[in-house]
Motif scaffolding. Structure first.
Motif, PDB file in Angstrom:
ATOM      1  N   CYS A  72     -24.285 121.689  44.771  1.00 21.92           N
ATOM      2  CA  CYS A  72     -24.424 121.023  46.074  1.00 21.92           C
ATOM      3  C   CYS A  72     -23.207 120.158  46.378  1.00 21.92           C
ATOM      4  O   CYS A  72     -22.886 119.898  47.535  1.00 21.92           O
ATOM      5  CB  CYS A  72     -25.681 120.159  46.084  1.00 21.92           C
ATOM      6  SG  CYS A  72     -27.200 121.119  46.052  1.00 21.92           S
TER       7      CYS A  72
ATOM      8  N   HIS B 142     -24.008 126.671  52.812  1.00 22.79           N
ATOM      9  CA  HIS B 142     -25.047 126.083  51.965  1.00 22.79           C
ATOM     10  C   HIS B 142     -24.557 124.748  51.378  1.00 22.79           C
ATOM     11  O   HIS B 142     -25.243 123.733  51.431  1.00 22.79           O
ATOM     12  CB  HIS B 142     -25.374 127.079  50.850  1.00 22.79           C
ATOM     13  CG  HIS B 142     -26.383 126.598  49.883  1.00 22.79           C
ATOM     14  ND1 HIS B 142     -27.737 126.705  50.101  1.00 22.79           N
ATOM     15  CD2 HIS B 142     -26.243 125.987  48.686  1.00 22.79           C
ATOM     16  CE1 HIS B 142     -28.382 126.187  49.075  1.00 22.79           C
ATOM     17  NE2 HIS B 142     -27.507 125.744  48.204  1.00 22.79           N
ATOM     18  N   THR B 145     -24.298 121.972  54.008  1.00 19.97           N
ATOM     19  CA  THR B 145     -25.625 121.455  54.379  1.00 19.97           C
ATOM     20  C   THR B 145     -26.079 120.407  53.384  1.00 19.97           C
ATOM     21  O   THR B 145     -26.548 119.324  53.756  1.00 19.97           O
ATOM     22  CB  THR B 145     -26.659 122.597  54.429  1.00 19.97           C
ATOM     23  OG1 THR B 145     -26.260 123.522  55.424  1.00 19.97           O
ATOM     24  CG2 THR B 145     -28.051 122.066  54.770  1.00 19.97           C
ATOM     25  N   TRP B 146     -25.934 120.723  52.081  1.00 27.24           N
ATOM     26  CA  TRP B 146     -26.439 119.778  51.075  1.00 27.24           C
ATOM     27  C   TRP B 146     -25.520 118.571  50.919  1.00 27.24           C
ATOM     28  O   TRP B 146     -25.983 117.462  50.666  1.00 27.24           O
ATOM     29  CB  TRP B 146     -26.699 120.501  49.742  1.00 27.24           C
ATOM     30  CG  TRP B 146     -27.925 121.341  49.914  1.00 27.24           C
ATOM     31  CD1 TRP B 146     -27.985 122.702  49.985  1.00 27.24           C
ATOM     32  CD2 TRP B 146     -29.258 120.867  50.149  1.00 27.24           C
ATOM     33  NE1 TRP B 146     -29.274 123.095  50.250  1.00 27.24           N
ATOM     34  CE2 TRP B 146     -30.082 122.012  50.340  1.00 27.24           C
ATOM     35  CE3 TRP B 146     -29.854 119.606  50.210  1.00 27.24           C
ATOM     36  CZ2 TRP B 146     -31.456 121.917  50.598  1.00 27.24           C
ATOM     37  CZ3 TRP B 146     -31.220 119.511  50.466  1.00 27.24           C
ATOM     38  CH2 TRP B 146     -31.999 120.658  50.650  1.00 27.24           C
ATOM     39  N   THR B 149     -26.667 116.530  53.778  1.00 25.78           N
ATOM     40  CA  THR B 149     -28.060 116.094  53.605  1.00 25.78           C
ATOM     41  C   THR B 149     -28.160 115.058  52.490  1.00 25.78           C
ATOM     42  O   THR B 149     -28.864 114.053  52.607  1.00 25.78           O
ATOM     43  CB  THR B 149     -28.949 117.315  53.303  1.00 25.78           C
ATOM     44  OG1 THR B 149     -28.809 118.237  54.376  1.00 25.78           O
ATOM     45  CG2 THR B 149     -30.408 116.908  53.165  1.00 25.78           C
ATOM     46  N   ASP B 150     -27.424 115.307  51.407  1.00 17.33           N
ATOM     47  CA  ASP B 150     -27.483 114.402  50.256  1.00 17.33           C
ATOM     48  C   ASP B 150     -26.804 113.060  50.521  1.00 17.33           C
ATOM     49  O   ASP B 150     -26.847 112.170  49.668  1.00 17.33           O
ATOM     50  CB  ASP B 150     -26.860 115.075  49.020  1.00 17.33           C
ATOM     51  CG  ASP B 150     -27.776 116.135  48.427  1.00 17.33           C
ATOM     52  OD1 ASP B 150     -28.952 116.203  48.833  1.00 17.33           O
ATOM     53  OD2 ASP B 150     -27.315 116.903  47.556  1.00 17.33           O
ATOM     54  N   ASP B 164     -29.127 116.629  41.679  1.00 14.54           N
ATOM     55  CA  ASP B 164     -29.354 117.979  42.211  1.00 14.54           C
ATOM     56  C   ASP B 164     -30.792 118.070  42.711  1.00 14.54           C
ATOM     57  O   ASP B 164     -31.738 117.963  41.931  1.00 14.54           O
ATOM     58  CB  ASP B 164     -29.103 119.006  41.104  1.00 14.54           C
ATOM     59  CG  ASP B 164     -29.490 120.402  41.548  1.00 14.54           C
ATOM     60  OD1 ASP B 164     -28.874 120.903  42.494  1.00 14.54           O
ATOM     61  OD2 ASP B 164     -30.420 120.969  40.956  1.00 14.54           O
ATOM     62  N   THR B 252     -33.963 126.442  55.731  1.00 13.16           N
ATOM     63  CA  THR B 252     -33.337 125.591  56.742  1.00 13.16           C
ATOM     64  C   THR B 252     -33.565 126.174  58.139  1.00 13.16           C
ATOM     65  O   THR B 252     -33.773 127.374  58.300  1.00 13.16           O
ATOM     66  CB  THR B 252     -31.829 125.455  56.498  1.00 13.16           C
ATOM     67  OG1 THR B 252     -31.276 126.768  56.372  1.00 13.16           O
ATOM     68  CG2 THR B 252     -31.553 124.657  55.252  1.00 13.16           C
TER      69      THR B 252
END
Ligand SMILES: [Zn+2]
Lengths: 139, 426
Positions: A72, B142, B145-146, B149-150, B164, B252
């Motif tokens: 991520c 991907h 996005t994280w 978002t994170d 994670d 999503t």
């Protein structure tokens, strides 16, 4: 340019500690509780009267899963997928972090799960731009 | 704290867009986010039988400003929704946004400040602004996005050191559940398959859902005669955080939702049947979200207790439940915490089909975060939308047989704000 004194920062101090293999927290003078990683306020009783302390790095790994690849966060792209665990430090705080010494495969993680809680030791994992905490399976 | 609404507040109108992708989904493709939001607001205002000029205040929710690029949402959307010159604020509580907005609206109504408040939530988690275009959009990766978002998760220590979501919210909770209740990993996997099947069934009956294809149909389309073989296929359903698989997770979406909150006495004779907002509870926590017991989340306990106390209900009163199910196992843990499902028996209930719309413990009949899809700040409003439809008997083929009189909606705003709303028939 006037000579401006730099204020202390718990975050900077934490990562500077990690770079030297030192695991910094604070303890509360009012309730004795640990706040880890460190802030300027006790997470248990909200007292501002906290003081820096170094932790042993001894911990128990309670549960271990893994992250996804690509990670991520770009910082961890090179090591993904990695094992990520739920741990209890010897001093009490519950933390989650990267686990070293076990492969991120269903087979290895299942074997580890069936063993139950196991001892681990904190170490510093040097990423390209930041030292981060990791926990290695003992033995 | 007194934990009381001193005057009664009701939801008099609800609206919700199709969830999907602004670049490719039918009914969404080509829409600007202004028009996406306006559709949900129009539906809610029409449902309440009012216009944007009949509301006193607008609480405009949007969490991931990086992709929407509409801060000051209240004014930027005002001419698209007919709400010029109203009181307003742009706020976020991440994935609890719209229901925290409903709680704030109920408070402002109960305090005697406003008679009617419009709450809306807008989010694009699949597409972002392309370059500097006022209307063109492009996909978000991907990782992007994280990464965005994170930003709602501990940026001092958690995210910088390898936090994670897939482990913390799924894999580790799953292992904690299995260890606590002595469940084998194989039984866990089978249960998660059945739970996903239920959510996909609900999505297949919801024309607004992101995914409207049953799991069995998808498996057949991919050439599998046994859908469980499809479930266990690494190619189609890999472990994202062992023992949790991809299809036990959120999908999503771009989407929008809206609701009108008003004084109970002002809603008498309204166009649509109002539903009372009887109570709410909100409690947040930084990491870690749980202690040694990964199935017990203190902030959820507090949010549930506060909401039930304000509403004057117990677990036995719940007819319909939605719990935040970005992670299917976390959603089961929360359902058990509410008392709707028995502790340690939630996955068995899923396997037995009890969580289906036609089961005795119906949950997430819109399809949940997996099948309905997840547009962060808009999603809690879709959970409320579904509960209101169910309580009015308007849920069509997925209508719960005994029309719910008490509904409980739980959401997790990243990271984390446990939010519980209790709705009651008027
Ligand atoms: Zn203290």
């Amino acid at each position: 340019m006037p000579n401006v004194a730099e204020q202390s920062s718990a975050i900077r101090s934490y990562y500077e500690g990690l770079a030297k293999g030192v695991f910094r927290a604070v303890t509360c003078k009012a309730c004795g509780g640990y706040t880890f990683p460190p802030t300027g306020c006790c997470e248990h009783c909200a007292s501002w009267d906290v003081t820096p302390v170094e932790l042993s790095g001894d911990a128990t790994l309670l549960l271990a899963s893994h992250n996804i690849s690509p990670a991520c966060h770009p910082r961890f792209e090179k090591i993904a997928p990695y094992v990520y665990g739920h741990l209890r430090l010897k001093e009490g705080p519950i933390v989650q972090g990267i686990v070293l010494g076990v492969k991120p495969t269903p087979e290895d993680l299942k074997a580890l799960f069936e063993r139950g809680p196991v001892p681990v030791k904190a170490e510093t994992l040097q990423m390209s731009d930041l030292p981060v905490i990791a926990f290695r399976l003992a033995g | 704290m007194r934990n009381k609404l001193v005057e009664r507040a009701v939801i008099s109108g609800v609206g919700c867009s199709r969830f999907g992708d602004l670049l490719e989904t039918p009914e969404l493709k080509g829409l600007s986010i202004q028009e996406l939001m306006a559709r949900a607001v129009k539906e809610a205002l029409d449902d309440a039988g009012i216009t944007g000029q009949d509301v006193d205040a607008v609480f405009a929710g949007n969490a991931m400003v990086h992709s929407s690029q509409v801060p000051g949402t209240y004014s930027q959307l005002s001419k698209w929704t007919g709400t010029q010159f109203k009181a307003g604020v742009h706020f976020e509580a991440q994935c609890s946004t719209t229901n925290v907005g409903a709680a704030m609206a109920a408070m402002s109504v109960a305090a005697g400040v406003y008679d009617t408040v419009l709450v809306y939530g807008l989010e694009t988690t699949r597409t972002k602004v392309k370059g500097f275009s006022p209307y063109e959009r492009e996909p978000i990766s991907h990782q992007q996005t994280w990464l965005w978002t994170d930003m709602a998760v501990n940026q001092a220590y958690g995210v910088p050191q390898g936090y994670d979501i897939f482990s913390t919210y799924n894999g580790l909770v799953a292992l904690g559940y299995c260890r606590k209740y002595g469940m084998s990993i194989d039984d866990f996997d089978r249960s998660m398959f059945e739970l996903c099947r239920t959510r996909r069934l609900h999505g297949s009956m919801n024309p607004k859902a992101n995914i409207q294809e049953k799991l069995e149909d998808r498996a057949a389309r991919e050439g599998f005669s046994d859908p469980y073989d499809y479930w266990q296929s690494d190619k189609h359903n890999p472990f994202v955080a062992w023992p949790s698989r991809l299809l036990s997770l959120v999908t999503t979406a771009d989407g929008a939702s809206a609701m009108v909150i008003t004084r109970a006495d002002a809603a008498k004779g309204a166009k649509s049947q109002p539903v009372e907002l009887k109570g709410f509870g909100i409690s947040y926590s930084d990491l870690p979200w749980y202690g040694e017991d990964a199935t017990y989340w203190e902030f959820d306990r507090r949010a549930i207790d506060a909401a039930f106390d304000m509403a004057g209900i117990t677990a036995a009163d719940i007819d319909y439940l939605h719990t935040h199910d970005c992670s299917h196992i976390s959603g089961i843990c929360t359902a058990e915490a509410t008392g709707y499902l028995e502790p340690g028996k939630g996955l068995a209930a899923a396997r037995d089909g009890r969580l289906r719309f036609d089961g005795d413990r119906p949950m997430s009949t819109h399809g949940g975060r997996h099948a309905f899809g997840h547009a962060w700040g808009a999603s809690a409003g879709t959970d409320t939308y579904e509960a209101v439809l169910q309580m009015r008997g308007q849920a069509g083929p997925r209508q719960i047989r005994k029309t719910p009189e008490i509904s409980v909606i739980h959401t997790h705003g990243y990271a984390m704000i446990g939010t519980v709303v209790v709705l009651g028939s008027v």
